[in-house]
Design a protein around this motif. Structure first.
Motif, short mmCIF file in Angstrom:
data_model
loop_
_atom_site.label_atom_id
_atom_site.label_comp_id
_atom_site.label_asym_id
_atom_site.label_seq_id
_atom_site.Cartn_x
_atom_site.Cartn_y
_atom_site.Cartn_z
N ASP A 128 0.83 -1.21 0.00
CA ASP A 128 0.00 0.00 0.00
C ASP A 128 0.87 1.26 0.00
OD1 ASP A 128 -2.34 -1.53 0.18
OD2 ASP A 128 -2.60 -1.19 2.32
N ARG A 143 -5.47 -1.18 -5.60
CA ARG A 143 -5.33 -1.99 -4.40
C ARG A 143 -6.58 -2.79 -4.02
NH1 ARG A 143 -1.18 -3.96 -3.51
NH2 ARG A 143 -1.44 -4.08 -1.26
N THR A 147 -5.96 -6.71 -2.67
CA THR A 147 -6.12 -7.01 -1.24
C THR A 147 -7.35 -7.88 -0.97
OG1 THR A 147 -7.23 -4.87 -0.93
CG2 THR A 147 -4.85 -4.97 -0.51
#
Length: 387
Positions: free
Chosen positions: A306, A332, A336
């Motif tokens: 991140d 992201r 994730t």
């Protein structure tokens, strides 16, 4: 974008790594944390190659190599001690371009604090409200202080206050189904080879030893238990002796040798993948954004990823803070969510959610030549931002 002022809420691994990365590109960074003393949660962490590569880019490669453990092999044993498979990690290193470094969490946090400057972290600052305007964002703290910047990063962990402000509603933590005991013990050959990650599996439980720096093993035990079970350190050894009765000699030795007062006992939770990480000038990061079970060993690595992605978009795009944060979010969210859901799925397989599948996994390990294990780990690593 030049001369940004960034406010970070949370001085854990993700917050510190992000603070370091953002300062390195010239931004002014302030970090605030609710606690009065910084104490990392958990004893150790498996820092896989994707996380290490980001630290290398930050100039911390030598430092992480000094505190990381020398992990050259993975060994799976049955709970009675039969060696199921013994895998060299060299093919993994050759495939991904960087060795992993299991590390004690205190050592990692100390390294990051030293790089950022511990004196630059403001403690006793619990964020209670966030206010945004067209040009900035302000955090208000319980002690009456405020902090204003061009953007705010919520890196305040699995119990994040900032997350509720971004989503507009609270989130429920999901109990994955097992309790984890973890800590550190001196490396000793009657426990496991000094350069191997040794994992004992059976009865839907696990016992594990992983080498970290300074001649220590990071250990953990996993036991499926109902949510809400409680215990105290004076019962940990007795508890573990009962759960792991009849297991192999190294497991019994580990239980005898651990220090109950320095052993953590945690009910393992995750959070359902979020629909967004960003609201205006506020972005979530690390466990605040994607709290995951530890079953892929990727929780810390994802926070470090991140930091790299967020810094890159802020530094490379020219359409403003909110545009850069949206690009960060877009990159992201899928990565994730995949980690969270696969870690949950692996936890279920490992801990007997479907006993038949767990038994099949035990049988597969007896015939595993290492290729499936290496491919699975390397695919996870290479899906990160630094290939």
């Amino acid at each position: 974008m030049d001369d940004l002022k960034v406010v970070i809420i949370g001085a854990g691994m993700g917050g510190l790594a992000t603070g370091i990365a953002l300062r390195q590109v010239g931004y002014h960074v302030e970090i605030y944390d609710r606690v009065s003393e910084l104490r990392p949660a958990g004893a150790g962490i498996s820092l896989w190659s994707n996380g290490v590569k980001v630290l290398n880019r930050m100039g911390l490669g030598k430092a992480i190599a000094q505190i990381g453990g020398q992990m050259d092999r993975m060994q799976y044993h049955s709970h009675t001690g039969e060696l199921l498979t013994d895998v060299s990690l060299d093919p993994l290193v050759q495939k991904v371009g960087q060795r992993p470094y299991p590390v004690a969490r205190t050592d990692l946090q100390t390294m990051l604090l030293h790089e950022f400057g511990a004196e630059n972290v403001q403690l006793n600052c619990k964020c209670v409200e966030i206010e945004q305007t067209e040009t900035g964002v302000t955090a208000r703290f319980e002690n009456g202080r405020t902090a204003t910047g061009d953007l705010l990063i919520g890196a305040d962990g699995t119990h994040s206050i900032v997350r509720d402000r971004v989503l507009g509603h609270p989130t429920d933590r999901h109990y994955v189904g097992y309790v984890n005991w973890n800590g550190l013990v001196p490396i000793s050959p009657d426990l496991a080879p000094a350069n191997s990650w040794a994992i004992y599996v059976g009865e839907h439980k696990r016992a594990s030893l992983m080498p970290v720096g300074d001649g220590r093993f990071y250990f953990f035990f996993d036991v499926p238990l109902p949510k809400g079970s409680v215990s105290t350190p004076d019962h940990y050894r007795e508890e573990l002796m009962s759960f792991f009765k009849g297991w192999a000699a190294p497991v019994q030795t580990l239980i005898e040798r651990l220090d109950p007062l320095r052993t953590n006992r945690v009910e393992i939770h995750d959070i359902e993948p979020l629909e967004r990480f960003v609201k205006g000038r506020v972005a979530l990061l690390g466990d605040a954004a994607h709290s995951t079970a530890p079953d892929l060993g990727q929780g810390g690595c994802q926070a470090i990823e991140d930091a790299e992605v967020l810094t890159r978009y802020l530094h490379s795009t020219t359409l403003g803070v909110e545009d850069a944060l949206k690009r960060y979010e877009s990159e992201r969210l899928g990565r994730t969510a995949d980690i969270v859901l696969r870690a949950r799925k692996r936890s279920h397989m490992t801990h007997g959610k479907d006993p038949e599948k767990t038994q099949q996994w035990y049988e597969q390990l007896k015939h595993e030549d290492g290729s499936d294990i290496i491919n699975a780990i390397s695919n996870t690593i290479l899906a990160g931002p630094l290939h």
